[in-house]
Design an enzyme around this catalytic site. Structure first.
Site, PDB file in Angstrom:
ATOM      1  CB  CYS A  27      -5.106   2.075  -2.094  1.00  0.00           C
ATOM      2  SG  CYS A  27      -6.196   2.317  -0.705  1.00  0.00           S
TER       3      CYS A  27
ATOM      4  CG  ASP B 122      -2.032   0.991   1.150  1.00  0.00           C
ATOM      5  OD1 ASP B 122      -2.152   1.665   0.118  1.00  0.00           O
ATOM      6  OD2 ASP B 122      -2.794   1.095   2.122  1.00  0.00           O
ATOM      7  CG  ASP B 123       0.069   4.986  -0.272  1.00  0.00           C
ATOM      8  OD1 ASP B 123      -0.635   4.710  -1.261  1.00  0.00           O
ATOM      9  OD2 ASP B 123      -0.223   5.863   0.541  1.00  0.00           O
TER      10      ASP B 123
ATOM     11  CG  HIS C  37      -9.799   0.859   1.787  1.00  0.00           C
ATOM     12  ND1 HIS C  37      -8.828   1.744   1.386  1.00  0.00           N
ATOM     13  CD2 HIS C  37     -10.856   1.618   2.183  1.00  0.00           C
ATOM     14  CE1 HIS C  37      -9.254   2.988   1.533  1.00  0.00           C
ATOM     15  NE2 HIS C  37     -10.495   2.922   2.025  1.00  0.00           N
TER      16      HIS C  37
END
Length: 280
Positions: free
Chosen positions: A91, A52-53, A144
């Site tokens: 995301c 993530d990122d 998410h």
């Protein structure tokens, strides 16, 4: 789509296991995974790790002279690489596209908050396809795409779920004060406090799941919440980078990825010890 039609569609998929198996193997052939199935007579296992990122330059193999990611660098050296690949700028849209194979706008996911990260329940995920084809399916990390019925991962094809809610470990969907160390996580919707660092917890759970289902085809989805902020990581893991003269923010970011790299290496070692490397 009505709820009655949704149920009927999923019941149809469950009943059509042989057809879905052929379809899912055709899908996997695009990744070169069906060769191992032909060699060993079993369906190929799939492990999908999504950070993530993480930036393109956050790997040693991409030319970063400071970051230490030896296991990912080694994996890179022996892997197929998608050199003309694009992700969505946020995301949740990326997650929706990855799981469904569709443009994120078709799934209803266009952002990461205020209801814009909720994937439409009628979307068909790769977990649903593989489960209908006889796979065991597990998610360990960040979902998410919706925290409530019928949007949760166990309603979208995952039989084993260890996740945090919302966009991040300390987000509003989680208990107040939740941190990357000793977090409250949700195991099949039951809240429980886990001891240790979040990335260690997720990878350890994934390894245990693989061990438990080594004799069956499995799909393990490991969407980590690192290196997304907050940059929480033990000081002793940050020190090697601050000793290089890097600023605190960069050092913490790199330390989170070095921790992930070590976990990724242990995952590969587990698969190797189980004799599953050629089938995975």
């Amino acid at each position: 789509m009505s709820r009655h039609r949704l149920r009927t569609r999923r019941q149809f998929l469950q009943a059509a296991g042989a057809t879905v198996s052929s379809a899912s193997l055709a899908l996997l052939s695009g990744f070169g995974l069906t060769g191992c199935a032909r060699r060993t007579g079993r369906k190929p296992n799939v492990i999908l790790v999504l950070t993530d990122d993480q930036g393109f330059g956050d790997l040693g193999c991409h030319g970063n002279p400071n970051i230490r990611t030896p296991r990912l660098d080694g994996f890179h050296a022996e892997s197929v690489r998608l050199t003309n690949f694009y992700a969505c700028p946020l995301c949740s849209p990326t997650r929706a596209s990855l799981l469904t194979g569709r443009y994120n706008y078709r799934t209803g996911v266009v952002d990461t908050w205020v209801g814009l990260s909720l994937m439409r329940p009628e979307e068909l995920t790769i977990a649903e396809l593989l489960r209908a084809a006889g796979y065991r399916t597990g998610i360990f990390g960040k979902w998410h795409l919706g925290d409530h019925y019928p949007l949760r991962p166990h309603e979208q094809g995952f039989e084993e779920c260890l996740i945090h809610k919302g966009a991040g470990m300390g987000g509003r969907s989680n208990p107040p004060g939740n941190l990357y160390y000793d977090p409250v996580l949700y195991h099949n919707e039951e809240a429980k406090t886990y001891r240790g660092y979040c990335t260690d917890i997720f990878f350890r759970a994934a390894e245990e799941y693989i061990k438990a289902h080594a004799a069956e085809p499995f799909f393990v989805y490991l969407p980590t919440n690192v290196p997304h902020v907050p940059l929480e990581i033990a000081a002793e893991e940050v020190t090697p980078y601050t000793d290089l003269g890097l600023d605190e923010t960069t050092a913490r970011h790199y330390a989170m990825l070095s921790n992930l790299d070590a976990n990724f290496g242990r995952l590969l070692d587990t698969v190797e010890r189980l004799g599953l490397t050629r089938d995975t």
